[in-house]
Design an enzyme around this catalytic site. Structure first.
Site, PDB file in Angstrom:
ATOM      1  N   MET A 124       0.683  -1.260   0.062  1.00  0.00           N
ATOM      2  CA  MET A 124       0.178  -0.026   0.022  1.00  0.00           C
ATOM      3  C   MET A 124       0.879   1.154  -0.049  1.00  0.00           C
ATOM      4  SD  MET A 124      -2.541  -1.387  -0.283  1.00  0.00           S
ATOM      5  CE  MET A 124      -4.293  -0.367  -0.115  1.00  0.00           C
ATOM      6  N   HIS A 150      -4.241  -4.920  -8.993  1.00  0.00           N
ATOM      7  CA  HIS A 150      -4.998  -3.906  -8.787  1.00  0.00           C
ATOM      8  C   HIS A 150      -6.391  -4.458  -8.436  1.00  0.00           C
ATOM      9  CE1 HIS A 150      -6.404   0.028  -7.878  1.00  0.00           C
ATOM     10  NE2 HIS A 150      -7.290  -0.114  -8.904  1.00  0.00           N
ATOM     11  N   THR A 204       5.002   0.860 -13.591  1.00  0.00           N
ATOM     12  CA  THR A 204       5.695   2.057 -14.106  1.00  0.00           C
ATOM     13  C   THR A 204       5.497   3.309 -13.037  1.00  0.00           C
ATOM     14  OG1 THR A 204       3.658   2.982 -15.113  1.00  0.00           O
ATOM     15  CG2 THR A 204       5.078   1.322 -16.300  1.00  0.00           C
TER      16      THR A 204
END
Ligand code: GRF
Length: 195
Positions: free
Chosen positions: A89, A108, A140
């Protein structure tokens, strides 16, 4: 291939990944690291015989680079070929991401590009979506937006709450992430869609 897994909490995705890396699987888990020394997943990792490390991010305050420098120590010592973020997180800086460019994955809990960020299940319910799901993507420097490596779709059912939908998506995560990691470790990059 050597896989390091970063977690922040219970680590159910980490458990699924570690359990999948057996037999003729091209990868092995070499480290589970967390930004929370109390993360429940650290106990589960140790029970499965995987090396663990924890660097509490709180003493670093807003010094993200300082936290990441501390986290990098055990991570680099494990000499990972692949990094898997699994319920991790903390947002990582572009420097950290760049160091693992092309070999860092994240899962996700939404059908990206829908609902990047948090509270994904409530947002899907509020939008009246008929479907929800999860996405594995390369990490990324743009949050929740790297090249997609896999998606799993689940139905939204009448009476669903964020919790009931989260549970259905989490079960799909536990199928998707190990399947994507296996292919990724074998050099495959075309995305996998489940079911
Ligand atoms: C869950 O909300 C999951 O959807 C997301 O991270 C959270 C914790 O997952 N990927 P885990 O049980 O720690 O793997």
């Amino acid at each position: 291939k050597r896989v390091a897994i970063l977690i922040s909490g219970g680590g159910s995705n980490m458990v699924a990944l570690v359990r999948s890396m057996t037999g003729d699987h091209p990868a092995r888990a070499v480290l589970v690291a967390s930004n929370d020394p109390e993360a429940g997943g650290l106990v589960k990792a140790r029970e499965m015989g995987v090396e663990t490390a924890a660097v509490d991010h709180r003493p670093f305050g807003r010094d993200r680079a300082g936290f990441e420098a501390a986290l990098l120590e055990p991570v680099l010592a494990a000499k990972p070929d692949i990094l898997c973020l699994a319920g991790f997180m903390r947002v990582l800086t572009p420097d950290f991401v760049q160091r693992f460019a092309g070999r860092m994955l994240n899962i996700h809990p939404s059908l990206l590009p829908k609902y990047p960020g948090l509270r994904t299940h409530q947002r899907a319910l509020d939008a009246g979506d008929a479907e929800a799901g999860c996405t594995v993507h390369e990490v990324t420097s743009e949050l929740d937006a790297g090249p997609m490596l896999g998606q799993a779709r689940v139905p939204v059912l009448p009476g669903d709450t964020a919790d009931s939908l989260a549970a259905r998506v989490l079960a799909a995560e536990h199928k998707l992430y190990p399947a994507v990691l296996r292919r990724f470790a074998q050099g495959a990059r075309e995305p996998l869609f489940l079911p």
